[in-house]
Design a protein around this motif. Structure first.
Motif, short mmCIF file in Angstrom:
data_model
loop_
_atom_site.label_atom_id
_atom_site.label_comp_id
_atom_site.label_asym_id
_atom_site.label_seq_id
_atom_site.Cartn_x
_atom_site.Cartn_y
_atom_site.Cartn_z
N LYS A 111 40.85 42.77 36.36
CA LYS A 111 39.65 42.64 36.80
C LYS A 111 38.83 41.08 36.37
CE LYS A 111 38.87 47.57 35.94
NZ LYS A 111 38.14 48.60 35.41
N SER A 112 38.93 40.74 35.31
CA SER A 112 38.19 39.44 35.10
C SER A 112 39.07 38.36 34.70
CB SER A 112 37.72 39.71 33.50
OG SER A 112 36.77 40.82 33.47
N ILE A 113 40.55 38.47 34.44
CA ILE A 113 41.49 37.37 34.56
C ILE A 113 42.21 37.12 35.79
CG2 ILE A 113 43.74 36.90 33.28
CD1 ILE A 113 42.76 38.76 31.14
N GLU A 114 42.10 36.10 36.48
CA GLU A 114 42.58 35.69 37.58
C GLU A 114 44.11 35.49 37.34
OE1 GLU A 114 42.36 32.05 41.00
OE2 GLU A 114 41.24 32.10 39.16
N ILE A 115 44.67 36.18 38.45
CA ILE A 115 46.38 36.00 38.37
C ILE A 115 46.85 34.94 39.48
CG2 ILE A 115 48.47 37.20 38.69
CD1 ILE A 115 46.53 38.06 36.44
N VAL A 116 47.41 34.23 39.17
CA VAL A 116 48.07 33.12 40.12
C VAL A 116 49.41 33.25 40.09
CG1 VAL A 116 48.35 30.63 40.59
CG2 VAL A 116 46.33 31.31 39.87
N GLU A 117 50.29 33.51 41.43
CA GLU A 117 51.46 33.58 41.74
C GLU A 117 51.89 32.22 42.07
OE1 GLU A 117 52.96 37.53 43.18
OE2 GLU A 117 51.08 37.07 44.35
N ALA A 118 53.23 31.70 41.35
CA ALA A 118 53.86 30.57 41.71
C ALA A 118 55.55 30.72 41.75
CB ALA A 118 53.38 29.43 40.59
N ALA A 119 56.21 29.51 42.18
CA ALA A 119 57.62 29.70 42.24
C ALA A 119 58.50 29.71 40.84
CB ALA A 119 58.04 28.72 43.20
N HIS A 120 59.39 30.34 40.97
CA HIS A 120 60.47 30.10 39.73
C HIS A 120 61.97 30.55 40.33
CE1 HIS A 120 62.85 31.75 36.68
NE2 HIS A 120 62.12 31.04 35.62
#
Length: 429
Positions: free
Chosen positions: A77-86
């Motif tokens: 809800k309050s924490i932004e989640i960013v997806e990236a490569a691994h």
């Protein structure tokens, strides 16, 4: 005797994964509400699940940003989640790292930064040193992954060519209080090696990183060599006052996961022995050694009596010589199967607790006394598969791959060998 060895071993693997789930280990480590703001940042394959666990158990206001692997995002809800490569970084990770530094800048001593760090964070937070590019970091990661360097060596090099690793993120939080909640995926559980230690002091130097580069004959760009040779890339050490207000908690480790599997095995009447939670080395060599121990148990009842379970964890390496599909757990398992050579009564599972072994969305695999025979019957040469680093291709063809999907945690490799037959002693002499 275990009725279904494959199911038994797979259940142990799943139990180890469950023990390291953030929802189970986060709540007891949450801090008291600060006078100022609570900012949550983090990186790693478990970081999104960790963020969700924080939100579910935090009563006050909070905000933040974490970076996780593609496919590992969960709703917050309050924490932004960013997806990236691994394991090779990309632009999304670079942008996330830049924004994270901006987020923790300008805080006061009344604020608290809660850092959620887990394995995979090194690739997910690529912020190259001045004069280097993301392409330079991508090339470096590929070389480090292929050369056979240990995770400790890889992370040492990464730290000294980064603007966020090796304590630099913690330094940027000053004068706010920093609380680290770490899920370990590295041998020895050293915080500096979990995601390359963005929020802990770094005991290593540029000279150490340069020695590793030279040891493995890694071809660095001219600017990267300059950073290491001049000491420009030195990271904050324990004497840096900006890191004086940092508190670190290890909330899940490979040892705890192995202990959970051992306890479950004992409940089912199988004695379990943990051989080590931080075993390193070439995956194929570790496979040969573990096969030798299993054969000694199966043939002579030493050093343990069968039936029994041999457990181990850590992070092996693979020096890539072929063009196969990796990764280190299936390489270990194929080497183990070859060394056992059809030994009856021995069964094994090996997998990465994050659900990804090497570059494949496959956690690991299973083998038993029939593995080699079935391979030959299907026209597959096990020796050639191992020489070609094609463990995934080998076990997939046999239907013995283990696929978990994203596990949302990461406590490194899990290896379990079941010896289910007591030695047949010669009583005629």
């Amino acid at each position: 005797m275990v009725v279904d060895p494959k199911r038994f071993l797979s259940d142990l693997f799943q139990a180890a994964i469950e023990r390291a789930q953030p929802e189970k280990c986060i709540p007891q480590f949450l801090p008291k509400a600060p006078k100022g703001r609570l900012i949550v940042v983090g990186a790693g394959k478990a970081s999104a699940a960790m963020a969700r666990a924080v939100e579910e158990h935090w009563e006050g206001e909070l905000s933040g940003l974490v970076v996780t692997r593609y496919g590992y995002k969960v709703a917050c809800k309050s924490i932004e989640i960013v997806e990236a490569a691994h394991p090779v970084p990309d632009e999304a990770g670079l942008a996330g790292a830049q924004r994270m530094l901006e987020l923790v800048s300008g805080l006061s001593e009344n604020d608290t930064v809660l850092c959620l760090i887990s394995g995979g964070g090194s690739s997910l937070l690529p912020l190259p040193f001045e004069g280097l590019t993301l392409q330079d970091k991508q090339a470096l990661n590929k070389m480090l992954l292929r050369c056979g360097a240990t995770i400790t060596e890889m992370n040492c090099v990464r730290r000294h060519l980064s603007l966020i690793k090796g304590g630099r993120l913690a330094a940027a939080c000053y004068p706010a209080k920093v609380i680290n909640l770490l899920i370990s995926d590295v041998p020895g559980d050293d915080p500096i090696n979990i995601a390359s230690g963005p929020t802990v002091a770094d005991p290593t130097t540029c000279a150490d990183a340069l020695a590793i580069v030279q040891r493995y004959k890694i071809q660095l760009p001219t600017r990267a060599l300059e950073i290491l040779e001049t000491g420009e890339g030195e990271t904050p050490d324990a004497s840096d006052p900006r890191l004086a207000n940092v508190e670190t908690h290890m909330i899940a480790t490979p040892q705890l996961a192995l202990e959970t599997a051992a306890a479950l095995a004992k409940e089912q009447g199988i004695p379990a022995y943990i051989l080590g939670d931080s075993i390193e080395g070439e995956a194929s060599d570790v496979g040969i050694v573990m096969a030798g121990i299993a054969r000694q148990v199966a043939s002579h009842g030493q050093p343990f009596s069968a039936p029994c379970l041999l457990l181990s964890g850590g992070e092996t390496t693979v020096t890539i010589n072929g063009r196969g599909r990796g990764g280190r757990n299936v390489e270990f398992l194929l080497s183990l199967a070859l060394a056992l050579d059809g030994q009856k009564g021995v069964f094994a599972v090996a997998g990465d607790t994050d659900g990804v072994d090497g570059m494949e969305e496959i956690a690991g695999a299973y083998c038993d006394a029939t593995t080699l025979e079935r391979a030959w019957r299907n026209g597959i040469n096990p020796q050639l598969s191992l020489a070609n680093n094609d463990g995934h291709g080998f076990f997939e063809a046999l239907g013995d791959s283990i696929i978990t999907g994203p596990t949302l945690t990461n406590v490194n490799d899990f290896r379990a060998i079941l010896i289910d037959e007591a030695p047949k002693l010669d009583t005629t002499s």
